[in-house]
Design a protein around this motif. Structure first.
Motif, short mmCIF file in Angstrom:
data_model
loop_
_atom_site.label_atom_id
_atom_site.label_comp_id
_atom_site.label_asym_id
_atom_site.label_seq_id
_atom_site.Cartn_x
_atom_site.Cartn_y
_atom_site.Cartn_z
N ASP A 142 0.70 -0.99 0.24
CA ASP A 142 0.16 0.24 -0.15
C ASP A 142 1.32 0.93 -0.01
OD1 ASP A 142 -2.31 -1.62 0.30
OD2 ASP A 142 -2.12 -1.79 2.54
N VAL A 143 0.25 2.22 -0.78
CA VAL A 143 1.49 3.93 -0.51
C VAL A 143 -0.38 4.79 -0.41
CG1 VAL A 143 2.04 5.66 -1.70
CG2 VAL A 143 2.75 3.29 -2.32
N THR B 261 -4.25 -6.82 -9.64
CA THR B 261 -4.60 -5.52 -9.45
C THR B 261 -4.42 -4.37 -9.39
OG1 THR B 261 -6.59 -5.02 -7.95
CG2 THR B 261 -7.44 -6.39 -10.33
N VAL B 262 -4.23 -3.00 -9.32
CA VAL B 262 -4.07 -1.95 -8.76
C VAL B 262 -5.36 -1.17 -8.68
CG1 VAL B 262 -2.62 -0.16 -9.25
CG2 VAL B 262 -1.67 -1.75 -10.18
N THR B 263 -5.26 -0.75 -7.55
CA THR B 263 -6.56 0.37 -6.92
C THR B 263 -5.88 1.59 -6.23
OG1 THR B 263 -6.48 -0.82 -5.00
CG2 THR B 263 -7.44 -2.03 -6.44
N LEU B 264 -6.51 2.52 -6.51
CA LEU B 264 -6.69 3.57 -5.90
C LEU B 264 -8.09 3.93 -5.53
CD1 LEU B 264 -5.20 6.46 -5.37
CD2 LEU B 264 -6.51 7.49 -7.23
N ASP C 87 -9.86 2.07 -3.75
CA ASP C 87 -10.36 0.43 -3.94
C ASP C 87 -11.71 0.41 -4.82
OD1 ASP C 87 -10.21 -0.39 -1.17
OD2 ASP C 87 -11.94 0.88 -0.10
N ARG C 88 -10.71 1.43 -6.13
CA ARG C 88 -11.44 1.00 -7.37
C ARG C 88 -10.31 0.89 -8.35
NH1 ARG C 88 -15.57 6.00 -8.12
NH2 ARG C 88 -16.76 5.61 -6.63
#
Length: 280
Positions: free
Chosen positions: A9-10, A43-46, A48-49
């Motif tokens: 996480d970032v 997946t990569v999420t921002l 949670d999307r």
């Protein structure tokens, strides 16, 4: 395999240091975040999307290999890049000038890029990443080629962005610099994450049972102390390892009988030491 089940996480408002040896997978991971490369799975999420092109357009990205035009004037190309991000000509120019002044390049904005030093070209690259006020910063070796004064200046700018709530992920081979700057740490080794989390917490977790002691009367007596192994001794003090069940308080009382105790406490490892430990 370049990356193997990589997950980290970032967090908003924090500087996250991303470290690993050459070829460990840092740049590949960053390129996947930016959509430059596609992953085989995951997946990569921002927030949670899953990321899409619209979200990535709001990111600020600084590649390890500079993505600027060497024969173009500094201000002109920042304005151009601002237009690419959808800024109006006036807003792009205003922000470009503000950033160049902030990065102490105000007197070089009409210079052709390739006439600048490598460190100043690096500052222009950072300005390009910040120009459109990104919601996330991805910086691949942003401090490469900078002198100590320039490092401090750029670090202050990145800290200001983080304090404004922007998540910042940066890679660096300069572990001492990462230790000084980062709030969180991610260590990647041969495509796998081997350590991650709050930097101070990681240091505490890896502190172990070693103690540094400094006594005016010297520490020769430690060789006969029960449950104690002397690891090293130099002018900064003596580092020792306590065996399981050894009583640290009794050791402190014994030290006081031999002279004034100037230091007695757990040895907290540096991030460099943690890096070497988890990548063996």
């Amino acid at each position: 395999m370049a990356l193997d089940r990589v997950s980290f996480d970032v967090r908003p408002g924090r500087l996250t240091g991303f470290v690993g040896a050459n070829g460990a997978g840092k740049t590949t991971a960053m390129r996947i975040i930016m959509g430059v490369l596609a992953s085989d799975a995951g997946t990569v999420t921002l927030a949670d999307r899953p990321l899409d092109l619209a979200a990535r357009r709001r990111f600020g990205y600084m590649p390890e290999e500079r993505g600027l035009y060497p024969k173009m004037r500094v201000l002109d190309q920042l304005v151009f890049l601002g237009r690419v991000h959808g800024l109006t000509p006036v807003l792009a120019r205003t922000r470009a000038i503000e950033l160049l002044e902030e990065l102490e390049l105000g007197d070089r904005m009409t210079d052709v890029l390739h006439t600048l030093s490598l460190g100043n070209q690096q500052r222009v690259q950072v300005a390009a990443a910040l120009l459109h006020e990104p919601v996330l910063l991805i910086l691949d070796e942003p401090f490469s080629g900078l002198d100590p004064i320039a490092v401090d200046a750029m670090a202050a700018r990145l800290r200001a962005r983080a304090e404004a709530g922007v998540p910042v992920l940066f890679s660096s081979h300069q572990l001492e610099l990462v230790e000084r700057l980062c709030d969180d740490l991610v260590v990647i080794h041969e495509g796998r994450i081997v350590a991650r989390g709050d930097a101070a917490q990681l240091q505490e977790e890896h502190a172990g049972t070693r103690i540094r002691i400094v006594v005016d009367g010297g520490t020769d007596w430690l060789s006969a102390a029960p449950g104690v192994t002397v690891v090293s001794s130099d002018p900064r003090g003596t580092v020792l390892e306590l065996a399981e069940g050894a009583d640290g308080q009794s050791l402190l009382l014994e030290a006081q009988r031999h002279g004034a105790v100037r230091e007695f406490g757990r040895v907290v490892p540096t991030l460099s030491e943690i890096f070497h430990e988890v990548t063996r």
